[in-house]
Write a protein that holds these residues in place. Structure first.
Motif, PDB file in Angstrom:
ATOM      1  N   ILE A 164     -15.040  -7.482  12.589  1.00 13.26           N
ATOM      2  CA  ILE A 164     -15.159  -7.966  13.963  1.00 13.26           C
ATOM      3  C   ILE A 164     -14.629  -9.389  14.021  1.00 13.26           C
ATOM      4  O   ILE A 164     -15.130 -10.268  13.327  1.00 13.26           O
ATOM      5  CB  ILE A 164     -16.625  -7.908  14.446  1.00 13.26           C
ATOM      6  N   VAL A 165     -13.588  -9.597  14.816  1.00 13.89           N
ATOM      7  CA  VAL A 165     -12.923 -10.912  14.830  1.00 13.89           C
ATOM      8  C   VAL A 165     -13.326 -11.703  16.068  1.00 13.89           C
ATOM      9  O   VAL A 165     -13.859 -11.161  17.028  1.00 13.89           O
ATOM     10  CB  VAL A 165     -11.396 -10.747  14.779  1.00 13.89           C
ATOM     11  N   ILE A 222      -7.161  -9.644  16.625  1.00 13.98           N
ATOM     12  CA  ILE A 222      -7.142  -8.425  15.809  1.00 13.98           C
ATOM     13  C   ILE A 222      -5.846  -8.337  15.017  1.00 13.98           C
ATOM     14  O   ILE A 222      -5.845  -8.061  13.809  1.00 13.98           O
ATOM     15  CB  ILE A 222      -7.311  -7.183  16.710  1.00 13.98           C
ATOM     16  N   ALA A 223      -4.729  -8.585  15.688  1.00 12.37           N
ATOM     17  CA  ALA A 223      -3.419  -8.519  15.034  1.00 12.37           C
ATOM     18  C   ALA A 223      -3.311  -9.514  13.889  1.00 12.37           C
ATOM     19  O   ALA A 223      -2.833  -9.178  12.800  1.00 12.37           O
ATOM     20  CB  ALA A 223      -2.318  -8.767  16.063  1.00 12.37           C
ATOM     21  N   MET A 233       1.744  -6.345  18.542  1.00 12.26           N
ATOM     22  CA  MET A 233       1.364  -7.721  18.217  1.00 12.26           C
ATOM     23  C   MET A 233       1.110  -7.867  16.721  1.00 12.26           C
ATOM     24  O   MET A 233       1.454  -8.884  16.112  1.00 12.26           O
ATOM     25  CB  MET A 233       0.132  -8.114  19.033  1.00 12.26           C
ATOM     26  N   PHE A 234       0.518  -6.841  16.119  1.00 10.98           N
ATOM     27  CA  PHE A 234       0.292  -6.837  14.671  1.00 10.98           C
ATOM     28  C   PHE A 234       1.624  -6.899  13.926  1.00 10.98           C
ATOM     29  O   PHE A 234       1.788  -7.693  12.988  1.00 10.98           O
ATOM     30  CB  PHE A 234      -0.490  -5.582  14.273  1.00 10.98           C
ATOM     31  N   LEU A 255      -6.587  -0.401  14.580  1.00 10.46           N
ATOM     32  CA  LEU A 255      -6.615  -1.641  15.359  1.00 10.46           C
ATOM     33  C   LEU A 255      -7.027  -1.275  16.772  1.00 10.46           C
ATOM     34  O   LEU A 255      -6.280  -0.611  17.493  1.00 10.46           O
ATOM     35  CB  LEU A 255      -5.232  -2.307  15.359  1.00 10.46           C
ATOM     36  N   LEU A 256      -8.224  -1.717  17.183  1.00  7.62           N
ATOM     37  CA  LEU A 256      -8.791  -1.218  18.435  1.00  7.62           C
ATOM     38  C   LEU A 256      -9.624  -2.300  19.099  1.00  7.62           C
ATOM     39  O   LEU A 256     -10.637  -2.737  18.538  1.00  7.62           O
ATOM     40  CB  LEU A 256      -9.677  -0.010  18.123  1.00  7.62           C
ATOM     41  N   ASP A 257      -9.208  -2.766  20.284  1.00  8.98           N
ATOM     42  CA  ASP A 257     -10.027  -3.771  20.959  1.00  8.98           C
ATOM     43  C   ASP A 257     -11.331  -3.140  21.441  1.00  8.98           C
ATOM     44  O   ASP A 257     -11.425  -1.929  21.652  1.00  8.98           O
ATOM     45  CB  ASP A 257      -9.258  -4.434  22.102  1.00  8.98           C
ATOM     46  N   GLY A 258     -12.345  -3.967  21.609  1.00  7.86           N
ATOM     47  CA  GLY A 258     -13.699  -3.491  21.864  1.00  7.86           C
ATOM     48  C   GLY A 258     -13.864  -2.651  23.110  1.00  7.86           C
ATOM     49  O   GLY A 258     -14.775  -1.817  23.190  1.00  7.86           O
ATOM     50  N   SER A 259     -12.994  -2.817  24.101  1.00  7.51           N
ATOM     51  CA  SER A 259     -13.109  -2.053  25.345  1.00  7.51           C
ATOM     52  C   SER A 259     -12.898  -0.560  25.130  1.00  7.51           C
ATOM     53  O   SER A 259     -13.307   0.261  25.964  1.00  7.51           O
ATOM     54  CB  SER A 259     -12.098  -2.569  26.381  1.00  7.51           C
TER      55      SER A 259
END
Length: 250
Positions: A249-250, A78-79, A102-103, A203-207
């Motif tokens: 979606i990465v 994502i970053a 991280m971004f 920026l948001l992970d899928g969880s």
């Protein structure tokens, strides 16, 4: 398996178990204990993992590095993808949290002369020595457990700034509540930060998609673009696209 791939796998294994013997890590990674110890030295210097008496463990749960180790590979993707949206010489706002940290690191590594406005003391401390990154740390009260600045001074610091894009994170999102935080002071700081930007990139992970939180701080209509990973709820992502959000979606 190259070094970067091995580091990612090692972080995921430790994050899944909480702690794991170095010998067991070597077996699971199909490498030597010497290599594992060297990798652990590298990752512990970055604060992502810790070494204790022959074990690899996670850092303190209150530390940003602890959260960075959770879903590490997804956050790294994502970053890296979001960093492609930043141009050389641009001024951007960056929020708090592990994915945003991280971004910011990816931006400094891959772009030149970018100015980052942030309330994250973690980002400022880790990137201040990089030659191609200019960090402006917004003032306020220091929140020790999240390593960031909060409070009314954030608003006053932002009064003279207007930037193109704010890159921020959240602790959850639902269709009915929008984007959530778990801390009221951090949520209020984010509200002020996004008001100083023309567009917002989440920026948001899928969880975290489909997960509620304590404080709703941003409506989906206010977000132009979302970066998430393949574990994200496909129905939620499609609903956001229908409502006009650009979903990556990465």
């Amino acid at each position: 398996m190259d070094m970067i791939e091995r580091h990612v796998k090692m972080i995921e294994l430790v994050a899944d178990r909480g702690e794991i013997e170095t010998g067991e890590l070597a077996r699971l990674l199909n490498t030597s204990e010497v290599t594992v110890r060297n990798d652990l030295n590298t990752l512990s210097k970055k604060g992502i993992l810790a070494r204790r008496r022959g074990y690899a463990t996670l850092p303190n749960p209150d530390d940003t590095n602890y959260h960075m180790a959770l879903h590490y590979e997804a956050k790294l993707k994502i970053a890296a993808a979001a960093a492609q949206r930043v141009r050389d010489g641009e001024t951007i706002i960056v929020g708090t949290g592990s994915t945003c940290a991280m971004f910011a690191a990816q931006v400094v590594e891959t772009r030149r002369n970018v100015t980052i406005l942030t309330n994250s003391a973690y980002v400022a401390a880790n990137l201040c020595k990089e030659p191609d990154g200019r960090i402006i740390l917004l003032g306020g009260s220091y929140q020790k457990h999240s390593q960031c600045m909060v409070g009314p001074l954030i608003k006053r610091c932002l009064e003279d700034f207007h930037v193109g894009t704010a890159f921020v994170g959240a602790d959850g999102f639902t269709d009915s509540g929008g984007f959530f935080g778990v801390d009221m002071e951090r949520a209020e700081a984010l509200r002020e930060m996004v008001r100083s930007a023309e567009r917002v990139c989440m920026l948001l992970d899928g969880s975290k998609l489909g997960k509620s939180g304590t404080v709703s701080f941003l409506n989906a209509a206010c977000v132009a673009e979302l970066f998430t990973d393949s574990s994200a709820d496909s129905v939620l992502c499609e609903n956001l696209r229908i409502r006009g959000m650009h979903v990556n979606i990465v």
